[in-house]
Write a protein that holds these residues in place. Structure first.
Motif, PDB file in Angstrom:
ATOM      1  N   GLN A   1      31.071  -5.701 -27.409  1.00  0.00           N
ATOM      2  CA  GLN A   1      30.969  -7.151 -27.545  1.00  0.00           C
ATOM      3  C   GLN A   1      30.177  -7.531 -28.791  1.00  0.00           C
ATOM      4  N   ALA A   2      29.092  -6.826 -29.065  1.00  0.00           N
ATOM      5  CA  ALA A   2      28.280  -7.123 -30.245  1.00  0.00           C
ATOM      6  C   ALA A   2      29.069  -6.857 -31.526  1.00  0.00           C
TER       7      ALA A   2
ATOM      8  N   ARG B   1      31.504  -9.728 -31.941  1.00  0.00           N
ATOM      9  CA  ARG B   1      30.824 -10.940 -32.398  1.00  0.00           C
ATOM     10  C   ARG B   1      30.496 -10.842 -33.883  1.00  0.00           C
TER      11      ARG B   1
ATOM     12  N   HIS C   1      32.097  -9.084 -36.102  1.00  0.00           N
ATOM     13  CA  HIS C   1      33.374  -9.191 -36.820  1.00  0.00           C
ATOM     14  C   HIS C   1      33.776 -10.650 -36.988  1.00  0.00           C
ATOM     15  N   MET C   2      33.671 -11.417 -35.901  1.00  0.00           N
ATOM     16  CA  MET C   2      34.065 -12.819 -35.966  1.00  0.00           C
ATOM     17  C   MET C   2      33.115 -13.614 -36.874  1.00  0.00           C
ATOM     18  N   THR C   3      31.828 -13.289 -36.851  1.00  0.00           N
ATOM     19  CA  THR C   3      30.866 -13.973 -37.715  1.00  0.00           C
ATOM     20  C   THR C   3      31.162 -13.687 -39.180  1.00  0.00           C
TER      21      THR C   3
END
Length: 64
Positions: free
Chosen positions: A38-39, A42, A44-46
């Protein structure tokens, strides 16, 4: 969701059993692995959002 098993000589026609429900949710190792996944997502999306926003910031600086 139905998963299909594909062999080298056969098509994707045989359903594969789902092993998702076999994962114990109270397993500390599984929770640690899930948190890492999950981290990473996140992050990657940031990074993707920051990359998309960067050209807009440069255009705004040029207009000033």
């Amino acid at each position: 969701m139905i998963l299909f098993s594909c062999g080298p000589q056969e098509g994707c026609t045989q359903p594969q059993d789902e092993d998702i429900m076999d994962i114990p949710l109270d397993d500390p190792a599984a929770n640690k692995a899930a948190a890492k996944i999950q981290a990473g997502f996140r992050g990657h999306m940031t990074r993707k959002k920051m990359k998309d926003d960067k050209p807009r910031e440069e255009k705004q600086r040029e207009q000033k």
